[in-house]
Design a protein around this motif. Structure first.
Motif, PDB file in Angstrom:
ATOM      1  N   PRO A  83       0.810  -1.226   0.000  1.00 35.03           N
ATOM      2  CA  PRO A  83       0.000   0.000   0.000  1.00 35.03           C
ATOM      3  C   PRO A  83       0.838   1.268   0.000  1.00 35.03           C
ATOM      4  CG  PRO A  83      -0.930  -1.597   1.535  1.00 35.03           C
ATOM      5  CD  PRO A  83       0.394  -2.143   1.086  1.00 35.03           C
ATOM      6  N   VAL A  84       1.978   1.255   0.692  1.00 35.19           N
ATOM      7  CA  VAL A  84       2.825   2.451   0.737  1.00 35.19           C
ATOM      8  C   VAL A  84       3.346   2.792  -0.654  1.00 35.19           C
ATOM      9  CG1 VAL A  84       4.957   3.449   1.647  1.00 35.19           C
ATOM     10  CG2 VAL A  84       3.497   2.073   3.142  1.00 35.19           C
ATOM     11  N   GLN A  85       3.771   1.776  -1.410  1.00 37.06           N
ATOM     12  CA  GLN A  85       4.296   2.013  -2.757  1.00 37.06           C
ATOM     13  C   GLN A  85       3.214   2.561  -3.679  1.00 37.06           C
ATOM     14  OE1 GLN A  85       7.533   1.396  -1.302  1.00 37.06           O
ATOM     15  NE2 GLN A  85       7.789   1.357  -3.501  1.00 37.06           N
ATOM     16  N   THR A  86       2.016   1.977  -3.637  1.00 31.61           N
ATOM     17  CA  THR A  86       0.931   2.461  -4.489  1.00 31.61           C
ATOM     18  C   THR A  86       0.525   3.871  -4.063  1.00 31.61           C
ATOM     19  OG1 THR A  86      -0.628   1.259  -3.074  1.00 31.61           O
ATOM     20  CG2 THR A  86       0.015   0.211  -5.134  1.00 31.61           C
ATOM     21  N   GLY A  87       0.539   4.133  -2.760  1.00 26.19           N
ATOM     22  CA  GLY A  87       0.219   5.464  -2.278  1.00 26.19           C
ATOM     23  C   GLY A  87       1.197   6.504  -2.789  1.00 26.19           C
ATOM     24  N   ALA A  88       2.460   6.104  -2.931  1.00 24.03           N
ATOM     25  CA  ALA A  88       3.463   7.014  -3.466  1.00 24.03           C
ATOM     26  C   ALA A  88       3.191   7.323  -4.934  1.00 24.03           C
ATOM     27  CB  ALA A  88       4.853   6.416  -3.301  1.00 24.03           C
ATOM     28  N   VAL A  89       2.803   6.312  -5.705  1.00 25.95           N
ATOM     29  CA  VAL A  89       2.458   6.536  -7.107  1.00 25.95           C
ATOM     30  C   VAL A  89       1.268   7.495  -7.199  1.00 25.95           C
ATOM     31  CG1 VAL A  89       1.709   5.442  -9.261  1.00 25.95           C
ATOM     32  CG2 VAL A  89       3.326   4.267  -7.776  1.00 25.95           C
ATOM     33  N   PHE A  90       0.330   7.360  -6.272  1.00 28.00           N
ATOM     34  CA  PHE A  90      -0.853   8.222  -6.234  1.00 28.00           C
ATOM     35  C   PHE A  90      -0.460   9.696  -6.148  1.00 28.00           C
ATOM     36  CE2 PHE A  90      -4.137  10.489  -3.825  1.00 28.00           C
ATOM     37  CZ  PHE A  90      -5.276  10.201  -4.566  1.00 28.00           C
ATOM     38  N   THR A  91       0.641   9.995  -5.450  1.00 24.74           N
ATOM     39  CA  THR A  91       1.030  11.385  -5.264  1.00 24.74           C
ATOM     40  C   THR A  91       1.587  12.022  -6.530  1.00 24.74           C
ATOM     41  OG1 THR A  91       3.242  10.779  -4.474  1.00 24.74           O
ATOM     42  CG2 THR A  91       1.527  11.037  -2.815  1.00 24.74           C
ATOM     43  N   VAL A 127      10.053   7.275  -2.602  1.00 20.90           N
ATOM     44  CA  VAL A 127       9.290   6.202  -1.960  1.00 20.90           C
ATOM     45  C   VAL A 127       9.033   5.066  -2.942  1.00 20.90           C
ATOM     46  CG1 VAL A 127       7.124   5.609  -0.802  1.00 20.90           C
ATOM     47  CG2 VAL A 127       8.212   7.816  -0.347  1.00 20.90           C
ATOM     48  N   ILE A 128       8.653   5.415  -4.172  1.00 19.54           N
ATOM     49  CA  ILE A 128       8.338   4.403  -5.188  1.00 19.54           C
ATOM     50  C   ILE A 128       9.509   3.453  -5.413  1.00 19.54           C
ATOM     51  CG2 ILE A 128       7.858   4.072  -7.654  1.00 19.54           C
ATOM     52  CD1 ILE A 128       6.265   6.734  -7.495  1.00 19.54           C
ATOM     53  N   PHE A 129      10.720   3.999  -5.411  1.00 14.93           N
ATOM     54  CA  PHE A 129      11.916   3.183  -5.622  1.00 14.93           C
ATOM     55  C   PHE A 129      12.521   2.686  -4.310  1.00 14.93           C
ATOM     56  CE2 PHE A 129      11.647   5.421  -9.665  1.00 14.93           C
ATOM     57  CZ  PHE A 129      11.973   4.428 -10.568  1.00 14.93           C
ATOM     58  N   ARG A 130      11.690   2.772  -3.220  1.00 15.96           N
ATOM     59  CA  ARG A 130      12.055   2.195  -1.920  1.00 15.96           C
ATOM     60  C   ARG A 130      13.366   2.772  -1.378  1.00 15.96           C
ATOM     61  NH1 ARG A 130      10.227  -1.029  -5.566  1.00 15.96           N
ATOM     62  NH2 ARG A 130      12.312  -1.504  -6.323  1.00 15.96           N
ATOM     63  N   GLY A 258       3.508  -3.604   9.760  1.00 16.70           N
ATOM     64  CA  GLY A 258       4.908  -3.184   9.699  1.00 16.70           C
ATOM     65  C   GLY A 258       5.043  -1.713   9.354  1.00 16.70           C
ATOM     66  N   TRP A 259       6.160  -1.130   9.794  1.00 17.71           N
ATOM     67  CA  TRP A 259       6.409   0.277   9.538  1.00 17.71           C
ATOM     68  C   TRP A 259       7.413   0.428   8.398  1.00 17.71           C
ATOM     69  CZ3 TRP A 259       3.707   4.006  12.152  1.00 17.71           C
ATOM     70  CH2 TRP A 259       3.011   3.596  13.291  1.00 17.71           C
ATOM     71  N   ALA A 260       7.245   1.479   7.623  1.00 14.94           N
ATOM     72  CA  ALA A 260       8.199   1.759   6.549  1.00 14.94           C
ATOM     73  C   ALA A 260       9.544   2.149   7.153  1.00 14.94           C
ATOM     74  CB  ALA A 260       7.668   2.891   5.665  1.00 14.94           C
ATOM     75  N   SER A 261      10.604   1.969   6.378  1.00 18.22           N
ATOM     76  CA  SER A 261      11.931   2.338   6.856  1.00 18.22           C
ATOM     77  C   SER A 261      12.029   3.856   7.010  1.00 18.22           C
ATOM     78  CB  SER A 261      12.992   1.860   5.866  1.00 18.22           C
ATOM     79  OG  SER A 261      12.889   2.583   4.653  1.00 18.22           O
ATOM     80  N   PRO A 262      12.917   4.326   7.874  1.00 21.05           N
ATOM     81  CA  PRO A 262      13.076   5.780   8.048  1.00 21.05           C
ATOM     82  C   PRO A 262      13.370   6.502   6.735  1.00 21.05           C
ATOM     83  CG  PRO A 262      14.213   4.597   9.801  1.00 21.05           C
ATOM     84  CD  PRO A 262      13.758   3.561   8.817  1.00 21.05           C
ATOM     85  N   ALA A 263      14.159   5.889   5.857  1.00 20.18           N
ATOM     86  CA  ALA A 263      14.495   6.534   4.581  1.00 20.18           C
ATOM     87  C   ALA A 263      13.257   6.725   3.718  1.00 20.18           C
ATOM     88  CB  ALA A 263      15.535   5.689   3.836  1.00 20.18           C
ATOM     89  N   VAL A 264      12.379   5.718   3.686  1.00 19.45           N
ATOM     90  CA  VAL A 264      11.132   5.824   2.916  1.00 19.45           C
ATOM     91  C   VAL A 264      10.219   6.869   3.543  1.00 19.45           C
ATOM     92  CG1 VAL A 264       9.010   4.599   2.271  1.00 19.45           C
ATOM     93  CG2 VAL A 264      11.230   3.490   1.988  1.00 19.45           C
ATOM     94  N   PHE A 265      10.164   6.886   4.868  1.00 26.33           N
ATOM     95  CA  PHE A 265       9.310   7.843   5.570  1.00 26.33           C
ATOM     96  C   PHE A 265       9.749   9.281   5.274  1.00 26.33           C
ATOM     97  CE2 PHE A 265       7.601  10.026   9.389  1.00 26.33           C
ATOM     98  CZ  PHE A 265       6.273   9.638   9.251  1.00 26.33           C
ATOM     99  N   VAL A 266      11.040   9.503   5.111  1.00 27.42           N
ATOM    100  CA  VAL A 266      11.537  10.836   4.765  1.00 27.42           C
ATOM    101  C   VAL A 266      10.964  11.275   3.416  1.00 27.42           C
ATOM    102  CG1 VAL A 266      13.591  12.124   4.055  1.00 27.42           C
ATOM    103  CG2 VAL A 266      13.638  10.735   6.133  1.00 27.42           C
ATOM    104  N   GLY A 267      10.921  10.353   2.463  1.00 27.47           N
ATOM    105  CA  GLY A 267      10.339  10.679   1.158  1.00 27.47           C
ATOM    106  C   GLY A 267       8.880  11.062   1.276  1.00 27.47           C
ATOM    107  N   ALA A 268       8.145  10.352   2.141  1.00 27.49           N
ATOM    108  CA  ALA A 268       6.735  10.673   2.350  1.00 27.49           C
ATOM    109  C   ALA A 268       6.582  12.062   2.969  1.00 27.49           C
ATOM    110  CB  ALA A 268       6.089   9.622   3.249  1.00 27.49           C
ATOM    111  N   LEU A 269       7.485  12.415   3.866  1.00 24.17           N
ATOM    112  CA  LEU A 269       7.428  13.734   4.493  1.00 24.17           C
ATOM    113  C   LEU A 269       7.736  14.838   3.482  1.00 24.17           C
ATOM    114  CD1 LEU A 269       9.098  13.110   7.978  1.00 24.17           C
ATOM    115  CD2 LEU A 269       6.671  13.397   7.452  1.00 24.17           C
TER     116      LEU A 269
END
Length: 283
Positions: A83-91, A127-130, A258-269
């Motif tokens: 879901p996190v990856q698809t949510g990133a594509v949504f943005t 985020v898309i590229f993890r 599960g929680w996303a990695s800190p690096a991925v979370f930075v991209g979301a922020l």
């Protein structure tokens, strides 16, 4: 639109759980059949909007086709990715919508708004590229992300077309007929599998997901999107979707997935920061 972003985030997490038990075609068709009932009752029985058959049906057929592609690709993508990856594509949708707004209705995006869109899109790509620089450089994008990107492009076209095709109809009635004309596009791939489904064997999570998607993230978000699309520029309407990955990360953690990695979370922020910048800019 803040509420829109939060509700949409739930559709990715809950949709991911349902996609483990049903294919995208019948799942989407089932959802929209129930949504027609909900929207019909809400529009014509509860809110007493006068019932009338739509004029220029081709408008609703086009919009319904775009939404059908978007929903099927979303559920299909969730079979391949998180879901996190698809949510990133949504943005990426606001940037895509800005391009279609220029083509369809001549709506130009100011340089400052475009800059905010690009910055937020960079966070989405991260985020898309993890958060993998090597994957970005080699353009190693997943199958699910590519599938969903097709749907996001369709939804990006949908928003400016609402304004182009709207001719003073009641927003609720307009949204109802869009949903009605989404169903014919879903019948070829979903009717037979849905008829053969053993509903009694489906887990409670699927039933709960269908109710959530039909009542909350279709009926309610349709109304929110219709309302905002008539009052805000197309890029700003979907700009609030920048919060979606952040909401998904939080929801996935709360649900125990599960929680996303800190690096991925930075991209979301970073994508959320794009919303903050855009919100401070004039329309």
């Amino acid at each position: 639109m803040l509420l829109f972003a939060a509700l949409i985030a739930g559709s990715f997490s809950f949709g991911g759980m349902a996609a483990r038990h049903m294919d995208a075609g019948p799942l989407t068709l089932w959802r929209y059949l129930l949504t027609v009932l909900v929207m019909g009752l809400l529009t014509f029985a509860v809110l007493r909007v006068p019932f009338s058959l739509p004029r220029r049906i081709w408008r609703f057929a086009i919009l319904g086709g775009l939404i059908a592609v978007y929903m099927v690709t979303m559920f299909t993508a969730l079979e391949f990715t998180s879901p996190v990856q698809t949510g990133a594509v949504f943005t990426l949708m606001p940037l895509i919508s800005a391009g279609f707004a220029l083509i369809f209705i001549g709506q130009r995006t100011r340089p400052d708004v475009l800059s905010a869109l690009i910055i937020a899109a960079l966070g989405a790509i991260w985020v898309i590229f993890r958060a993998d620089v090597a994957a970005i450089l080699s353009f190693d994008i997943g199958t699910g992300e590519l599938i969903y990107l097709v749907g996001v492009i369709c939804h990006g076209a949908y928003v400016p077309l609402i304004r182009k095709f709207g001719h003073g109809e009641n927003p609720l009635a307009f949204g109802f007929w869009v949903i009605v004309f989404t169903i014919p596009w879903l019948l070829p791939g979903g009717a037979v599998p849905l008829a053969e489904t053993d509903f009694a064997a489906l887990p409670l999570t699927v039933w709960a997901t269908i109710l959530y998607l039909s009542v909350v993230t279709t009926a309610l978000t349709f109304m929110l999107l219709q309302y905002a699309s008539m009052r805000l520029p197309a890029p700003k309407v979907l700009g609030y979707g920048y919060l979606t990955p952040t909401f998904i990360i939080l929801l996935e953690g709360v649900l125990g997935n599960g929680w996303a990695s800190p690096a991925v979370f930075v991209g979301a922020l970073v994508t959320a920061a794009g919303l903050l910048v855009m919100g401070l800019l004039r329309d």
